[in-house]
Design a protein around this motif. Structure first.
Motif, PDB file in Angstrom:
ATOM      1  N   TYR A 351       0.859  -1.353  -0.270  1.00 53.86           N
ATOM      2  CA  TYR A 351      -0.041   0.137   0.039  1.00 53.86           C
ATOM      3  C   TYR A 351       0.840   1.229  -0.097  1.00 53.86           C
ATOM      4  N   GLN A 352       2.013   1.054   0.910  1.00 54.73           N
ATOM      5  CA  GLN A 352       2.856   2.662   0.733  1.00 54.73           C
ATOM      6  C   GLN A 352       3.662   2.734  -0.283  1.00 54.73           C
ATOM      7  N   LYS A 353       3.877   1.797  -1.160  1.00 58.25           N
ATOM      8  CA  LYS A 353       4.613   1.828  -2.394  1.00 58.25           C
ATOM      9  C   LYS A 353       3.705   3.071  -3.130  1.00 58.25           C
ATOM     10  N   ILE A 354       2.336   3.057  -3.013  1.00 61.09           N
ATOM     11  CA  ILE A 354       1.408   3.983  -3.770  1.00 61.09           C
ATOM     12  C   ILE A 354       1.167   5.273  -2.860  1.00 61.09           C
ATOM     13  N   GLU A 355       0.707   4.913  -1.671  1.00 56.37           N
ATOM     14  CA  GLU A 355       0.207   5.912  -0.641  1.00 56.37           C
ATOM     15  C   GLU A 355       1.303   6.940  -0.538  1.00 56.37           C
ATOM     16  N   LEU A 356       2.825   6.446  -0.238  1.00 52.80           N
ATOM     17  CA  LEU A 356       3.976   7.128   0.017  1.00 52.80           C
ATOM     18  C   LEU A 356       3.763   7.760   1.209  1.00 52.80           C
ATOM     19  N   ARG A 357       3.287   7.485   2.315  1.00 53.90           N
ATOM     20  CA  ARG A 357       3.430   7.891   3.669  1.00 53.90           C
ATOM     21  C   ARG A 357       4.179   6.959   4.465  1.00 53.90           C
ATOM     22  N   ALA A 359       4.727   3.930   6.778  1.00 52.96           N
ATOM     23  CA  ALA A 359       3.994   2.804   7.153  1.00 52.96           C
ATOM     24  C   ALA A 359       3.932   2.764   8.707  1.00 52.96           C
ATOM     25  N   ALA A 360       2.835   2.309   9.305  1.00 46.39           N
ATOM     26  CA  ALA A 360       2.726   2.489  10.651  1.00 46.39           C
ATOM     27  C   ALA A 360       3.361   1.199  11.335  1.00 46.39           C
ATOM     28  N   ASN A 361       3.251   0.258  10.505  1.00 45.11           N
ATOM     29  CA  ASN A 361       4.004  -1.217  10.985  1.00 45.11           C
ATOM     30  C   ASN A 361       5.459  -0.770  10.869  1.00 45.11           C
ATOM     31  N   GLY A 362       6.079  -1.048  12.064  1.00 46.69           N
ATOM     32  CA  GLY A 362       7.681  -0.714  12.195  1.00 46.69           C
ATOM     33  C   GLY A 362       8.426  -1.448  11.322  1.00 46.69           C
ATOM     34  N   PHE A 363       8.186  -2.676  10.750  1.00 45.38           N
ATOM     35  CA  PHE A 363       9.166  -3.487  10.065  1.00 45.38           C
ATOM     36  C   PHE A 363       8.812  -2.854   8.393  1.00 45.38           C
ATOM     37  N   ALA A 364       7.563  -2.551   8.196  1.00 44.85           N
ATOM     38  CA  ALA A 364       7.441  -2.113   6.890  1.00 44.85           C
ATOM     39  C   ALA A 364       8.078  -1.092   6.584  1.00 44.85           C
ATOM     40  N   ALA A 365       8.002   0.008   7.600  1.00 45.20           N
ATOM     41  CA  ALA A 365       8.380   1.409   7.433  1.00 45.20           C
ATOM     42  C   ALA A 365      10.153   1.450   7.301  1.00 45.20           C
ATOM     43  N   LYS A 366      10.772   0.201   7.284  1.00 49.88           N
ATOM     44  CA  LYS A 366      12.273   0.267   6.903  1.00 49.88           C
ATOM     45  C   LYS A 366      12.361   0.171   5.464  1.00 49.88           C
ATOM     46  N   GLY A 368      10.752   1.946   3.157  1.00 51.48           N
ATOM     47  CA  GLY A 368      10.147   3.276   2.378  1.00 51.48           C
ATOM     48  C   GLY A 368      11.102   3.752   1.566  1.00 51.48           C
ATOM     49  N   ASN A 369      10.790   4.758   1.009  1.00 54.50           N
ATOM     50  CA  ASN A 369      11.766   5.512   0.166  1.00 54.50           C
ATOM     51  C   ASN A 369      12.300   6.571   0.980  1.00 54.50           C
ATOM     52  N   PRO A 370      13.273   7.444   0.572  1.00 61.34           N
ATOM     53  CA  PRO A 370      13.809   8.345   1.470  1.00 61.34           C
ATOM     54  C   PRO A 370      12.956   9.449   2.116  1.00 61.34           C
ATOM     55  N   PHE A 371      11.811   9.669   1.415  1.00 61.35           N
ATOM     56  CA  PHE A 371      10.887  10.649   1.937  1.00 61.35           C
ATOM     57  C   PHE A 371      10.153   9.957   3.200  1.00 61.35           C
ATOM     58  N   GLN A 372       9.849   8.792   2.779  1.00 62.43           N
ATOM     59  CA  GLN A 372       9.000   8.060   3.852  1.00 62.43           C
ATOM     60  C   GLN A 372       9.699   7.821   5.097  1.00 62.43           C
ATOM     61  N   LYS A 373      11.146   7.476   4.752  1.00 62.88           N
ATOM     62  CA  LYS A 373      11.926   7.195   5.815  1.00 62.88           C
ATOM     63  C   LYS A 373      12.386   8.503   6.728  1.00 62.88           C
TER      64      LYS A 373
END
Length: 438
Positions: A351-357, A359-366, A368-373
């Motif tokens: 989902y966050q590949k598209i939403e680009l925020r 991720a709340a899930n701590g493992f999924a957040a790792k 993300g792109n530089p913006f999300q991270k």
């Protein structure tokens, strides 16, 4: 996204957690539909993840089911539709705000459920608390809603709030700066809260994950939970104001709205043009032109008056919320299964590949792109939960209104800063007392 990835095996695994291996639907059962409501931004993104109904095969995500995402006109339209929904018209799952939970739990439109322990550990206590009411969870966290500060290309990294003011004052004339810090996303009272917090003002303070309700009485020493620090007025005078006769006015550094400097000032336009060194950006603004790699690399919380401290920003989560209508529709087990997938590491990454925020899930957040991270790191350093029961205030004295006009009253309308601040302090304390038991 959907055309190349089928999620049946992932969903089946999530379903097994919910049902303990019990089949959801008999093999001969007719195709059923799970309905999701979302706003005009999340809705189209979800359709990319799940696919349009006509493009799905039953069971791609949940055995026997297709997923029907129904985007509403905008976020306000979504809230209105939700308020007016009935069992006949409402969705099984709604993508909404954390402050919808208390009302939805009370009026019976939301249903509680339990996350499997394997998923629960991927979220923080604050994130789960955001979607809980009286100890019961009503949804899965989606992503963190927060802001962070960016600085323009070539602007040095500040260690303190004073560093930013000094840079602005030193370079104002030579570089043609129109303001020092402005708000690109979130508005004065939500996005700009971190500026006030850096100087000593915020709606409430946290202690060990809970609201600090230790408040001082008038004329007594300050207490740990006081929303306004004794240093705040002096910090305002030092960093944001200049003397104006018997009162104070803006020194030009802080521009919380476009007309704070002049009717011709615009945060977005002036930041792009290099006329504003610092700006507050929302994590939903990934497509903004200022979110270039060079600017994204500077993401950080607003620095405090003392090096190593930061102004707190709201860092609550949005949620995929389970409705009571799912049970009415005969879709409760399927909706719970889908929520488990939505909260899973794989589901959030997709989902966050598209939403680009972030991720709340701590493992999924790792992943993300530089913006999300960058936003995730900023949230980890400086975020506090958004507690609607306090922020919405008593007797109409909400944080949104009180913080929204404070700077105008003091810096533009030239009201007495001590009297205005003391009055604000009393109102914020009353909000804490009235709403702390959330």
């Amino acid at each position: 996204m959907f055309s190349t990835i089928k999620k049946g095996t992932v969903a089946a695994a999530a379903l097994a957690v919910v049902l303990g291996g019990v089949a959801l639907t008999p093999a001969h059962a007719a195709t059923q539909t799970l309905t999701i409501w979302a706003d005009d931004h999340r809705g189209p993104n979800l359709i990319q993840v799940f696919g349009a109904v006509e493009d799905q095969d039953p069971g791609d995500f949940i055995p026997g089911y297709v997923i029907d995402v129904k985007p509403q006109g905008n976020f306000d339209a979504l809230k209105t539709a939700w308020d007016n929904s009935t069992a006949a018209s409402g969705p099984d799952i709604i993508y909404g705000a954390n402050d919808w939970v208390p009302t939805g739990a009370k009026n019976g439109k939301l249903a509680a459920f339990t996350l499997p322990s394997t998923l629960k550990g991927d979220f923080t206590a604050n994130q789960l608390g955001d979607l809980s009411y009286k100890g019961k969870l009503y949804g899965v966290p989606l992503d963190v809603n927060n802001v962070a500060m960016v600085r323009n290309v070539g602007v040095p990294k500040p260690s303190t709030f004073g560093d930013m003011v000094s840079y602005f004052m030193t370079n104002k004339d030579s570089k043609g700066l129109t303001a020092g810090l402005c708000i690109l996303g979130g508005g004065t009272s939500w996005g700009g809260m971190s500026v006030y917090s850096a100087l000593g003002l915020q709606p409430y303070r946290m202690k060990a994950g809970k609201i600090d309700t230790s408040l001082s009485k008038p004329g007594k020493p300050a207490a740990s939970g006081d929303p306004i620090d004794p240093s705040f007025i002096n910090n305002m005078k030092t960093y944001l104001l200049k003397a104006n006769g018997s009162g104070w006015t803006s020194n030009g550094f802080y521009a919380p709205w476009d007309s704070a400097i002049s009717d011709k000032f615009n945060c977005d336009t002036d930041f792009r043009a290099g006329k504003v060194p610092y700006a507050i950006l929302g994590n939903w603004q990934s497509g903004d032109a200022v979110a270039s790699p060079a600017v994204v690399a500077t993401l950080q919380p607003v620095p405090g008056v003392v090096a190593g401290t930061y102004g707190n920003a709201f860092g609550s989560v949005s949620g995929a919320l389970l409705t009571s209508y799912a049970n009415t529709h005969g879709n409760l087990a399927a909706a719970k299964s889908l929520l488990n997938y939505i909260g899973s590491r794989g589901g959030q990454r997709e989902y966050q590949k598209i939403e680009l925020r972030p991720a709340a899930n701590g493992f999924a957040a790792k992943y993300g792109n530089p913006f999300q991270k960058g936003f995730a790191k900023s949230a980890a350093l400086a975020s506090i939960p958004q507690v609607g029961s306090i922020l919405n205030g008593t007797g109409g004295n909400s944080w949104w209104d009180l913080a929204g006009n404070y700077f105008y009253r003091v810096a533009i309308n030239n009201e007495d800063i001590t009297a205005t601040t003391n009055n604000l302090s009393a109102l914020l304390k009353a909000n804490i007392v009235a709403g702390a038991n959330f």
